[in-house]
Design a protein around this motif. Structure first.
Motif, PDB file in Angstrom:
ATOM      1  N   MET A 199       0.927   3.134  -5.038  1.00  9.86           N
ATOM      2  CA  MET A 199       0.338   2.661  -6.313  1.00  9.86           C
ATOM      3  C   MET A 199       1.512   1.816  -6.972  1.00  9.86           C
ATOM      4  O   MET A 199       2.627   2.112  -7.006  1.00  9.86           O
ATOM      5  N   THR A 254      -6.335  -2.919  -0.316  1.00 12.15           N
ATOM      6  CA  THR A 254      -5.675  -3.091  -1.540  1.00 12.15           C
ATOM      7  C   THR A 254      -6.920  -3.358  -2.583  1.00 12.15           C
ATOM      8  O   THR A 254      -7.532  -4.108  -2.291  1.00 12.15           O
ATOM      9  N   LEU A 289      -3.610  -0.366  -6.166  1.00  9.44           N
ATOM     10  CA  LEU A 289      -3.733   0.741  -5.133  1.00  9.44           C
ATOM     11  C   LEU A 289      -3.757   0.332  -3.657  1.00  9.44           C
ATOM     12  O   LEU A 289      -4.590  -0.698  -3.434  1.00  9.44           O
ATOM     13  N   LEU A 296      -4.078   7.411   0.188  1.00 10.30           N
ATOM     14  CA  LEU A 296      -3.275   6.468  -0.621  1.00 10.30           C
ATOM     15  C   LEU A 296      -1.758   6.205  -0.420  1.00 10.30           C
ATOM     16  O   LEU A 296      -1.052   7.152  -0.459  1.00 10.30           O
ATOM     17  N   VAL A 326     -11.331   6.987  -4.698  1.00 14.52           N
ATOM     18  CA  VAL A 326     -10.703   5.747  -5.542  1.00 14.52           C
ATOM     19  C   VAL A 326     -10.994   6.201  -7.137  1.00 14.52           C
ATOM     20  O   VAL A 326     -10.350   5.750  -8.105  1.00 14.52           O
TER      21      VAL A 326
END
Length: 598
Positions: free
Chosen positions: A339, A390, A366, A336, A569
């Motif tokens: 954010m 994304t 994200l 990740l 996710v």
């Protein structure tokens, strides 16, 4: 000489008459009789006027209370009440509908807003003002005609009834797994800049219980020294430790209180939480602190986990998380990278009447870095191919559209709250984002905003650029009913109640599969060959390179979707209080108002 005796006779006649007092009252009565009759008449008719005015005022108050019970039938209910109290319904002079402003800063006369413009509420009526009038009973004063000082009887009364509900929005009832707990600790810990150490039991305790909203606000006001209104309190920025400690004192469940106290000890007060926009207070807004828990105030709850998660998010914008969270599969990696959350245009928790009570989740973006190892191109081994993925999630939202309070003795059991809910649009992209895409305010993205990004460069001879856009998943909307016969139940402090969800069916797996599949399209992978070569040779080499990359990149990513990216996710979004493609609402409390004179 003869003397006249007339003066002697006159004196003899007058002397006894002048000394006689037996008829003195008659002239006084003759002179003052009209005044005495007028005074007696005024006393009698004045007393009748006072009694009549008092009785009319009482009947008018009762009629206003009856009218406020159902403003849509205000005139009919007011006439019926007057008739039941022995009055001719024709004495009703006017019926005026408006809104009651629960604002301690306004005078009593100003709190009734007939214009519907001064008080919030989207034009919904919650108050009624009526006026009555009739001639006074008179026996003697009527003879004075226009000079009669006693006017006709008249009275006015204003009554209001405010039905309230509390609502919250989240990802719903989550199954607490080790992966979810890890995401909670990693993601929220990264946002806080600390190493968060919550156990599965801690997360379960937070998710399973509410804190009393009224007690929470009052405890927080005491901790931060706020002595004004609840609106002034929620306009402040407070330390997260103070917020969590206040929540712990308002928790009914001992395990939840202990976990909140544990969190308060871990986070400290360095993380500032702007409360503005986090709570919608409805009629509480202009009330002085200390009164939210008094009868007949709304008793509603705030889910403890949602409060913690949303408070953490409210204190930060975009955060670089590249070193915080990673999931590794054979021959690949998923990180990740960043954010971003959009500005809060609706509160996360809201309390108030229908038409002005709404909530929403965060608008989220994200950015994942998906790495594929051991990829070769034209016989040349590549160490890793990194694809920036994304996921763009619009805010889910809900608004209380109706609070139905039955005329039964069991209102608490039979009340129904209707919430108009909508899930957010979901998009996914592979490519380079425009400048500022991962910072506040979060601009909406379109397919045209996403540019190709270079994912391969072989010795400056062969380069590969990539761009892909998944088909957007449109949001769904509809009504969710809480109460008898509805999809959910109404909660209360200490008990969250049963949530209800509306979804568009969006899932990470199908969404990313569509995205990865589009890489194999004509514009998905752009291969460039540098140097000189014949056009036919270059075309054949380019086609071969695209074919090799399609199998070497697309297939591994497609395999990662269901096994690594999808659960990663899902858990990350759950930690933030979001379920992809869904709006999950909670009715955290409801109160059927009792008409009161204002």
């Amino acid at each position: 000489m003869i003397r006249s005796r007339r003066p002697v006779f006159r004196r003899a006649w007058l002397r006894p008459l002048l000394g006689d007092r037996s008829a003195a009252v008659a002239p006084m009565f003759a002179a003052l009789g009209a005044v005495l009759i007028g005074a007696a008449g005024f006393a009698l008719d004045g007393g009748l006027y006072y009694v009549g005015q008092r009785n009319l005022r009482a009947a008018t108050d009762a009629a206003a209370l009856a009218a406020a019970q159902n403003p849509a039938q205000a005139a009919a209910r007011a006439r019926d009440s007057l008739s039941r109290n022995g009055y001719d319904p024709a004495i009703l002079r006017s019926v005026e509908l408006g809104r009651y402003c629960a604002d301690a800063g306004l005078g009593a006369a100003q709190r009734f807003d007939a214009s519907m413009a001064l008080c919030p509420g989207n034009g919904r009526v919650n108050a009624v003002r009526i006026r009555t009038g009739k001639p006074a009973r008179q026996f003697l004063m009527r003879v004075l005609g226009p000079a009669n000082p006693l006017p006709d009887l008249s009275a006015s009364a204003t009554a209001a009834r405010i039905d309230e509900a509390g609502i919250g929005i989240s990802s719903g009832v989550l199954t607490v797994t080790n992966a979810l707990v890890n995401s909670v600790n990693d993601l929220l810990g990264a946002l806080l800049g600390i190493e968060l150490r919550l156990s599965a039991a801690d997360v379960e305790a937070l998710m399973a219980s509410n804190v009393d909203a009224g007690l929470f606000f009052d405890a927080l006001a005491q901790r931060v020294g706020e002595s004004g209104t609840y609106g002034a309190l929620t306009a402040r920025t407070v330390g997260l430790r103070d917020l969590l400690a206040a929540a712990a004192s308002a928790a009914d469940d001992s395990a939840t209180a202990a976990t909140l106290s544990l969190l308060a000890g871990q986070v400290g007060n360095g993380h500032a939480v702007p409360l503005n926009g986090l709570f919608g207070l409805g009629v509480w807004k202009n009330m002085p602190v200390g009164g939210a828990d008094e009868k007949p105030a709304l008793r509603a709850g705030i889910n403890a986990y949602q409060l913690f998660s949303y408070a953490v998010q409210a204190g930060n914008g975009a955060v670089d998380l590249s070193d915080a969270i990673g999931a590794v599969a054979p021959g690949s990696s998923v990180l990740l990278a960043a954010m971003a959350t959009g500005p809060m245009d609706r509160p996360r928790f809201s309390f108030g009447p229908a038409g002005e009570t709404s909530v929403s989740t965060s608008a989220l973006r994200l950015q994942l870095d998906v790495g594929i190892r051991n990829v070769s191109l034209l016989g040349v081994p590549l160490i890793v191919v990194k694809l920036p993925v994304t996921i763009d999630i619009a805010a889910a939202q809900g608004q209380v559209s109706a609070i139905d309070c039955p005329d039964t003795a069991e209102q608490a059991r039979d009340t129904r709250v209707t919430v108009q809910a909508g899930s957010g649009l979901v998009n996914a992209y592979i490519g380079a984002l425009p400048a500022g895409a991962m910072t506040r305010p979060m601009p909406p993205l379109s397919a045209a905003d996403v540019r190709s990004v270079r994912i391969v460069n072989v010795l400056g001879v062969v380069t590969v650029d990539s761009r892909a856009v998944a088909q957007p998943v449109m949001g769904a909307s509809g009504a969710l009913v809480f109460g008898p016969g509805g999809q959910g139940s109404i909660g209360r402090p200490g008990s969250p109640g049963t949530p209800a969800s509306i979804g568009n069916g969006a899932q990470v797996g199908p969404l990313l599969t569509s995205l990865v599949g589009s890489l194999g399209g004509q514009d998905g992978l752009q291969v460039t060959l540098l140097g000189s070569c014949l056009p036919i040779v270059c075309d054949a080499t380019r086609a071969l390179a695209r074919s090799q990359l399609s199998s070497a990149v697309v297939n591994p990513i497609a395999g990662l979707v269901g096994t690594t990216i999808d659960p990663l996710v899902t858990d990350l979004l759950a930690a933030l209080g979001v379920q992809l493609g869904h709006a999950t609402l909670w009715a955290t409390g409801a109160r059927c108002g009792v008409p009161v004179l204002v």
